[in-house]
Design an enzyme around this catalytic site. Structure first.
Site, mmCIF file in Angstrom:
data_model
loop_
_atom_site.group_PDB
_atom_site.id
_atom_site.type_symbol
_atom_site.label_atom_id
_atom_site.label_comp_id
_atom_site.label_asym_id
_atom_site.label_seq_id
_atom_site.Cartn_x
_atom_site.Cartn_y
_atom_site.Cartn_z
ATOM 1 N N HIS A 1 -16.540 22.726 -9.164
ATOM 2 C CA HIS A 1 -16.568 22.770 -7.698
ATOM 3 C C HIS A 1 -15.354 23.516 -7.163
ATOM 4 O O HIS A 1 -15.475 24.367 -6.267
ATOM 5 C CB HIS A 1 -16.535 21.345 -7.105
ATOM 6 C CG HIS A 1 -17.742 20.532 -7.349
ATOM 7 N ND1 HIS A 1 -17.674 19.254 -7.871
ATOM 8 C CD2 HIS A 1 -19.055 20.781 -7.121
ATOM 9 C CE1 HIS A 1 -18.889 18.751 -7.953
ATOM 10 N NE2 HIS A 1 -19.751 19.666 -7.509
ATOM 11 N N LYS B 1 -29.343 9.847 -4.841
ATOM 12 C CA LYS B 1 -28.301 9.531 -5.820
ATOM 13 C C LYS B 1 -27.624 8.222 -5.454
ATOM 14 O O LYS B 1 -27.589 7.828 -4.291
ATOM 15 C CB LYS B 1 -27.253 10.653 -5.864
ATOM 16 C CG LYS B 1 -27.798 11.996 -6.305
ATOM 17 C CD LYS B 1 -26.705 13.045 -6.311
ATOM 18 C CE LYS B 1 -27.238 14.395 -6.745
ATOM 19 N NZ LYS B 1 -26.183 15.418 -6.755
ATOM 20 N N ARG C 1 -24.685 27.163 -11.784
ATOM 21 C CA ARG C 1 -24.124 27.053 -13.126
ATOM 22 C C ARG C 1 -24.951 27.817 -14.136
ATOM 23 O O ARG C 1 -24.431 28.428 -15.039
ATOM 24 C CB ARG C 1 -24.061 25.580 -13.552
ATOM 25 C CG ARG C 1 -23.085 24.761 -12.766
ATOM 26 C CD ARG C 1 -23.239 23.320 -13.107
ATOM 27 N NE ARG C 1 -24.553 22.881 -12.621
ATOM 28 C CZ ARG C 1 -24.896 21.633 -12.414
ATOM 29 N NH1 ARG C 1 -24.074 20.681 -12.676
ATOM 30 N NH2 ARG C 1 -26.080 21.322 -11.966
ATOM 31 N N SER D 1 -20.973 16.644 -12.093
ATOM 32 C CA SER D 1 -20.358 15.366 -11.750
ATOM 33 C C SER D 1 -21.005 14.234 -12.547
ATOM 34 O O SER D 1 -20.318 13.323 -13.008
ATOM 35 C CB SER D 1 -20.497 15.077 -10.255
ATOM 36 O OG SER D 1 -19.768 16.000 -9.496
#
Length: 161
Positions: free
Chosen positions: A18, A42, A91, A129
């Site tokens: 990040h 989440k 990514r 994460s």
């Protein structure tokens, strides 16, 4: 006219991947707001307040970056802030399809705000994460994946101190 970008995310917690996107975005735009959004899909480990604190500590040396939080739609928030753009990190190719769907919907909601994709540095292309939390949960080594104070906060959350 100042070029303002929003860098949205859950940031639970912020990773060095990040930070790579944020710091590079700060070189392109006059100002960047890193905005914490609560993704209802989440179950965050850190509260919004904790995530804001960790983000502020992480970006304190980048003068044109600030931290905020919102529970609005991203496009509504971006318009409220008079933002010109959204920065999204990629990514791998696997991120692209998901991000393309989000971007298409965002364009439908507000066609005046552009989305810019930035490929993360190769050394962080595997980093998420969720992965960091999983490793930290079992007291694995996460040094180099997150800032040191985030590593400490994860250890505290998982009672590894």
């Amino acid at each position: 006219m100042e070029k303002l970008a929003i860098c949205p995310g859950t940031f639970d917690p912020i990773t060095n991947g990040h930070l790579d996107i944020i710091s590079r975005g700060a070189k392109v735009f006059d100002r960047v707001i890193v905005a914490v959004f609560n993704n209802q899909a989440k179950s965050p480990l850190f509260t919004v307040e904790e995530r804001i604190h960790l983000l502020k500590e992480s970006i304190k040396d980048i003068p044109n970056v600030t931290v905020d939080a919102s529970d609005h739609l991203l496009m509504d928030y971006a318009q409220e802030q008079n933002a010109h753009a959204v920065i999204r990190g990629l990514r791998a190719v696997s991120d692209f399809e998901y991000e393309m769907q989000i971007t298409s919907m965002n364009r439908k909601l507000n066609e005046n705000i552009e989305t810019f994709f930035m490929m993360t540095n190769n050394q962080y292309s595997f980093l998420s994460s969720s992965m960091v939390k999983e490793i930290a949960k079992y007291n694995g080594n996460i040094s180099g994946l997150v800032p040191e104070f985030v590593e400490q906060a994860l250890k505290e959350k998982y009672n590894h101190i």
